[in-house]
Every structure is written in structure tokens, then in C-alpha cells.
Design a protein around this motif. Structure first.
Motif, PDB file in Angstrom:
ATOM      1  N   HIS A  75       0.849  -1.065  -0.015  1.00  0.00           N
ATOM      2  CA  HIS A  75       0.167   0.039  -0.025  1.00  0.00           C
ATOM      3  C   HIS A  75       0.953   1.291  -0.126  1.00  0.00           C
ATOM      4  CE1 HIS A  75      -3.680  -2.338   1.462  1.00  0.00           C
ATOM      5  NE2 HIS A  75      -2.732  -2.899   1.845  1.00  0.00           N
ATOM      6  N   SER A  77       0.289   4.229  -0.297  1.00  0.00           N
ATOM      7  CA  SER A  77      -0.680   5.220   0.378  1.00  0.00           C
ATOM      8  C   SER A  77      -0.450   5.131   1.957  1.00  0.00           C
ATOM      9  CB  SER A  77      -1.977   5.257   0.006  1.00  0.00           C
ATOM     10  OG  SER A  77      -2.734   3.921   0.407  1.00  0.00           O
ATOM     11  N   GLU A 102      -4.849   7.392   4.344  1.00  0.00           N
ATOM     12  CA  GLU A 102      -5.201   7.399   2.721  1.00  0.00           C
ATOM     13  C   GLU A 102      -6.253   8.295   2.508  1.00  0.00           C
ATOM     14  OE1 GLU A 102      -7.083   3.452   1.543  1.00  0.00           O
ATOM     15  OE2 GLU A 102      -5.183   2.335   2.688  1.00  0.00           O
ATOM     16  N   LEU A 105      -4.384  11.702   1.652  1.00  0.00           N
ATOM     17  CA  LEU A 105      -3.626  11.799   0.300  1.00  0.00           C
ATOM     18  C   LEU A 105      -4.415  12.182  -0.994  1.00  0.00           C
ATOM     19  CD1 LEU A 105      -1.194   8.559   0.290  1.00  0.00           C
ATOM     20  CD2 LEU A 105      -1.100  10.979   1.600  1.00  0.00           C
ATOM     21  N   ALA A 111       0.465  13.604  -1.442  1.00  0.00           N
ATOM     22  CA  ALA A 111       0.584  12.327  -2.246  1.00  0.00           C
ATOM     23  C   ALA A 111       1.845  12.349  -2.891  1.00  0.00           C
ATOM     24  CB  ALA A 111      -0.486  12.165  -3.167  1.00  0.00           C
ATOM     25  N   TYR A 115       4.684   9.168  -2.081  1.00  0.00           N
ATOM     26  CA  TYR A 115       4.679   8.292  -3.121  1.00  0.00           C
ATOM     27  C   TYR A 115       5.996   8.330  -3.802  1.00  0.00           C
ATOM     28  CZ  TYR A 115      -0.525   7.587  -3.431  1.00  0.00           C
ATOM     29  OH  TYR A 115      -1.710   7.209  -3.127  1.00  0.00           O
ATOM     30  N   ALA A 134      -3.416   2.143  -3.967  1.00  0.00           N
ATOM     31  CA  ALA A 134      -3.195   3.597  -3.863  1.00  0.00           C
ATOM     32  C   ALA A 134      -4.065   4.131  -2.856  1.00  0.00           C
ATOM     33  CB  ALA A 134      -3.309   4.299  -5.248  1.00  0.00           C
ATOM     34  N   THR A 135      -5.221   4.915  -3.414  1.00  0.00           N
ATOM     35  CA  THR A 135      -6.148   5.351  -2.552  1.00  0.00           C
ATOM     36  C   THR A 135      -7.617   5.274  -3.333  1.00  0.00           C
ATOM     37  OG1 THR A 135      -6.190   7.726  -2.697  1.00  0.00           O
ATOM     38  CG2 THR A 135      -4.735   6.714  -1.167  1.00  0.00           C
ATOM     39  N   THR A 141      -4.270   8.931  -7.309  1.00  0.00           N
ATOM     40  CA  THR A 141      -3.724   7.457  -7.921  1.00  0.00           C
ATOM     41  C   THR A 141      -3.149   7.480  -9.194  1.00  0.00           C
ATOM     42  OG1 THR A 141      -5.760   6.355  -6.677  1.00  0.00           O
ATOM     43  CG2 THR A 141      -4.930   5.191  -8.634  1.00  0.00           C
TER      44      THR A 141
END
Ligand code: GUN
Ligand code: FE
Length: 459
Positions: A75, A77, A102, A105, A111, A115, A134-135, A141
Motif C-alpha cells: 500500500h 498510500s 489514505e 492523500l 501524495a 509516493y 493507492a487510495t 492514484t
């Protein structure tokens, strides 16, 4: 060059040259190439000019090339939460730490920071391919996909679908919304990487407790139309399993819920699979679904120990996952280490060590060679990429890491050794013993260079 072509065995290619063309494909593998002359002869045969090639060599006896690691469940995120779980177990951990992180983000600047660091850190640990969650936020994403593409990590990007269980501020308003959002990410990735060569979308229902029956059905339809891979969680924790039984009273089991909704097939990657029953494991095998084994997370969140030997003997393909931040480590080398250690707590096919015979105990144990297979070729099988990555063979992609086991240079005093090497290799070990030292004591200091599709992505 060292790789695991089959379960339980490492192949050592000493004094070998592996030739990679400009597209990152392995075009020749030649033994007896320890001398420059032999390399030149080989290049002449391939019709390549030495002016146009870059040669990377293992510089001393304790350097070698190994296939890039494959993280089949991670994950991105949750990366800021690594190591933060207190005494929680799955369901309260999700509420307390995971959903708020999450949701936060949806800030694209946050984010981007999260990331970028996650990708940099996993690359530094030799992860050349990752199956990411991602989320629910499409823009963030898509940003993860952009960053993987530009930083050169092979990746599957999952826009998380969930229309219940989460807090009000972190839910799909409807299955329609989840489908549209997933499609938006698919289209975005198609624009940056039209054939999904490096970065691919992956359909991601979070897990049965967070998805209505309609959501699962709709995602199954989407998968049948697109033939995309899928990922979800299964049978990680006792309370989760009870919740699935309550939410899907007609389901015969957790695996049956996925099966009756049409998503248990060869494209599905199931994370954890700690508490599957015999019937469920047989069903998973029959449907050819894959399993991501996440030993670090399973220990950290007190979920249990997955019975990997038992799964493998049913013919199920298994890879390793860090499951950050259920797992606290970004490293698949660490996952391999933990996979062998937790297997010592099992007997096959399950039960207590104390009442098992020595033979039964030994059978459940996973060897170094086996966990390194799961970390590379096993992961490639799980992601449907076994014809492309996971081993060094002609026609496959150069996704690789240069490992340095740390040699004391000739002019360094024995007392100064610690600053040069973390493995205390004395020189008299066999190669199998050196690899064991790497698996149990190694870390990103030993990962000197990392390539994906021939491109140097970490040094
Ligand atoms: N089950 C549903 N969501 C999650 C998650 O984010 N992590 C883990 N480990 N299990 C889950
Ligand atoms: Fe997970």
C-alpha cells in the motif's frame, strides 16, 4: 549471476556475461566470459560495436547480479505509517491509522511526497516491480502511476474501491462511482503507457467487508470486459472472517463470496490467506487465483501464519508482499527472511509444533532458496509476468539488482571492517552460506545498483 529458476534451487552462473539490448531485453547469455577478450568476441558475434555498449561488471568475488525483487502486495498510500500499529489488530488498525492516512492523500502535494519516497525506498531495496494499492482518490492514484513511470519502477496501480466499512469521508458513494473512477485511472495509464508495458492498472476491491455485493459484481463485469488483473485481501484475521460471514450470510466461506461474485480467477491476487480452510484453498487452486504471502504484516498485526508449503502443494502460485504498512518493512529481502522464520512456527498442514513429528515440522519450513524463489520468480507468476521477469533468461527483461556482500578491501585493517561491510563474510564460506548471510543480515546497503527494463533506476 544468481537466480532461482525453480523452487528450492539457486543457479550460480559464474564468469558469465548477460547481454541486454537497448529495449532492456536479454539477448544472449554466455558462460566463460570472465576475460575482456571473450566479451569482445561475443559482441562481435552479436554484431554490436563495443563503442555503443555499456558494460557493468561484478567488480569482485562478493558482488553478483540477482533478479529484481517483486512485491506482490504493498500500500503506497500507507507508507508514512510504517512501524505505527501499536497493539491494534486488523479492523481497529484500519480505523485508527489507515483510513485517515489514505484519505489525507487527496492532497496532491502530500501524495507526491509520500509516493515519491515510497518508490525511492522500495527501489533502493531492490524492488523492481510492485503491485500497489493507492487510495480512492483518482488524481492521487494517477499521480502514483506517473511517478512509477518516470522513476522507472514496474508497477500495478490499484485505485481502491470500497463503498462501506470506511468512515463517511472515505467511501465510494456508489458502485457506479467506483467503476467510473477505476476506468478513469485505466484511461490515464493508457495515455502514459499505452500497452501497459511498465505501468498497468489493476482492479482493486479493498476486501469483502468494505465492498457491497453490487460493488463486487460490477468490478467482476469490468474485469471480464478489460481482462485486467485484480487484487484484494482474504482471510487475514479472525474478526474479519466473522464479519464476512455476517455481511454475506449466503456465502459458504470467504473464498466462496469472491467466487460467487465472479472475481476468483487466474487474474486475482489474494493477500494474506492466513486462515483459509481446506475447501477454500482447494477452491483457490481450482480457480488458479494467486496468493501474496505477507509474513511481516501477519506477525505485526497478530493475524497468524500463512501455511505456504500447504498452499504450494495444492499447486497455488505464491509470491511475497511487504503489505506496508500492515508490514513495517519496505524490503522484500526482509519479507523473504520473515517467510523462512515464520515457517518454523508451523507444521504442515497446520497445528502446533509441540505435537508434530520432526518430519512434519521440517516439511513446513521454507528454505533460503525457496523464499528467494518466492521473492522473484514466484512473484512474477503471481503477477502474470513469468515470461518477462524473475529470472535471467534470453528473451526476458533486464530487471535486476547488483548485490555487494561487502568485502574488506586489501588495504583496510580488520578493525575497520564494520564501515565496509554489514555481513561479516570471511571468505571461506560456500556460496550457499554467503547467500544465507545476505538473506538474514543484508539490507539496502548491499543493493548497489538496480535496473528495470535495462534502465538504471537506483545507484
Ligand atoms: N484489509 C483491508 N484493507 C487492508 C489494508 O489496508 N491492509 C491490510 N493488511 N489488510 C487489509
Ligand atoms: Fe494489505
Amino acid at each position: 549471476f544468481i537466480h532461482a529458476k525453480c523452487l528450492g534451487e539457486l543457479e550460480y552462473l559464474h564468469n558469465t556475461a548477460v547481454c541486454v539490448d537497448a529495449s532492456g531485453t536479454i539477448v544472449a547469455i554466455e558462460p566463460n566470459c570472465n576475460q575482456q577478450k571473450a566479451v569482445e568476441t561475443l559482441y562481435a558475434r552479436l554484431g554490436w560495436s563495443l563503442d555503443n555498449v555499456a558494460i557493468t561488471v561484478a567488480r569482485h568475488e562478493l558482488q553478483f547480479f540477482f533478479p529484481g525483487f517483486i512485491d506482490t502486495h504493498v500500500h503506497a498510500s500507507q507508507y508514512p505509517n510504517v512501524g505505527v500499529f501499536g497493539k491494534s489488530t486488523l479492523l481497529d488498525w484500519l480505523n485508527k491509522y489507515t483510513f485517515p492516512m489514505e484519505a489525507s492523500l487527496s492532497s496532491l502535494s502530500k501524495a507526491r511526497r509520500v509516493y515519491t519516497r515510497c518508490i525511492r525506498r522500495t527501489l533502493a531495496n531492490g524492488t523492481t516491480t510492485a503491485a500497489y494499492y493507492a487510495t480512492i482518490d483518482v488524481k492521487a492514484t494517477n499521480l502514483l502511476a506517473d511517478l512509477c513511470y518516470s522513476m522507472g519502477q514496474r508497477a500495478f496501480i490499484g485505485r481502491v474501491c470500497m463503498d462501506r466499512l470506511g468512515p463517511e469521508y472515505y467511501l465510494d458513494e456508489s458502485p457506479d462511482h467506483a467503476i467510473a473512477a477505476t476506468r478513469a485511472t485505466v484511461e490515464h495509464i493508457r495515455r502514459i503507457d499505452s500497452n501497459f508495458e511498465l505501468v498497468s492498472p489493476i482492479i482493486t476491491p479493498r476486501f469483502a467487508p468494505a465492498c457491497s455485493s453490487e460493488m463486487l459484481t460490477r468490478l467482476s463485469e469490468l474485469q471480464k470486459q478489460t481482462q485486467l488483473p485484480m487484487q484484494t485481501h482474504i482471510s487475514e484475521n479472525d474478526n474479519e472472517i466473522k464479519l464476512v460471514a455476517e455481511l454475506f450470510p449466503d456465502g459458504k466461506s470467504y473464498a466462496d463470496v469472491y467466487d460467487t461474485h465472479g472475481i476468483l480467477n487466474e487474474k486475482m491476487i489474494l493477500a494474506h490467506a492466513v486462515h483459509l480452510t481446506e475447501e477454500e484453498a482447494d477452491l483457490v487452486a481450482e480457480r488458479k487465483a494467486k496468493i501474496a504471502h505477507c509474513p511481516c504484516s501477519n506477525s505485526a498485526l497478530t493475524s497468524g501464519v500463512a501455511r505456504v508449503r500447504w498452499l504450494l502443494e495444492k499447486g497455488i502460485q505464491v509470491g511475497l508482499g511487504t503489505d506496508m504498512s500492515g508490514g513495517y518493512s519496505p524490503s522484500i529481502l526482509d519479507a523473504a527472511r520473515q517467510a523462512t522464520i515464520v515457517s518454523n512456527h508451523l507444521i504442515a498442514p497446520g497445528g502446533q509444533l509441540s505435537c508434530a513429528s520432526q518430519e512434519e515440522r521440517d516439511k513446513a519450513k521454507l528454505s533460503i532458496e525457496e523464499v528467494l524463489y518466492l521473492a522473484t520468480k514466484g512473484g512474477a507468476q503471481v503477477l502474470g509476468l513469468a515470461d518477462k521477469i524473475g529470472t535471467f533468461e534470453v528473451g526476458m527483461q533486464w530487471d535486476a539488482q547488483l548485490i555487494d556482500l561487502g568485502r574488506v578491501p586489501d588495504d583496510v585493517a580488520e578493525d575497520d571492517y564494520a564501515i565496509h561491510g554489514n555481513l561479516d563474510i570471511f571468505g571461506w564460506e560456500t556460496w550457499d552460506e554467503r547467500i544465507a548471510k545476505w538473506v538474514f543480515n543484508g539490507d539496502d546497503r548491499n543493493t548497489k545498483k538496480v535496473w528495470v527494463r535495462g534502465r538504471l533506476v537506483h545507484e
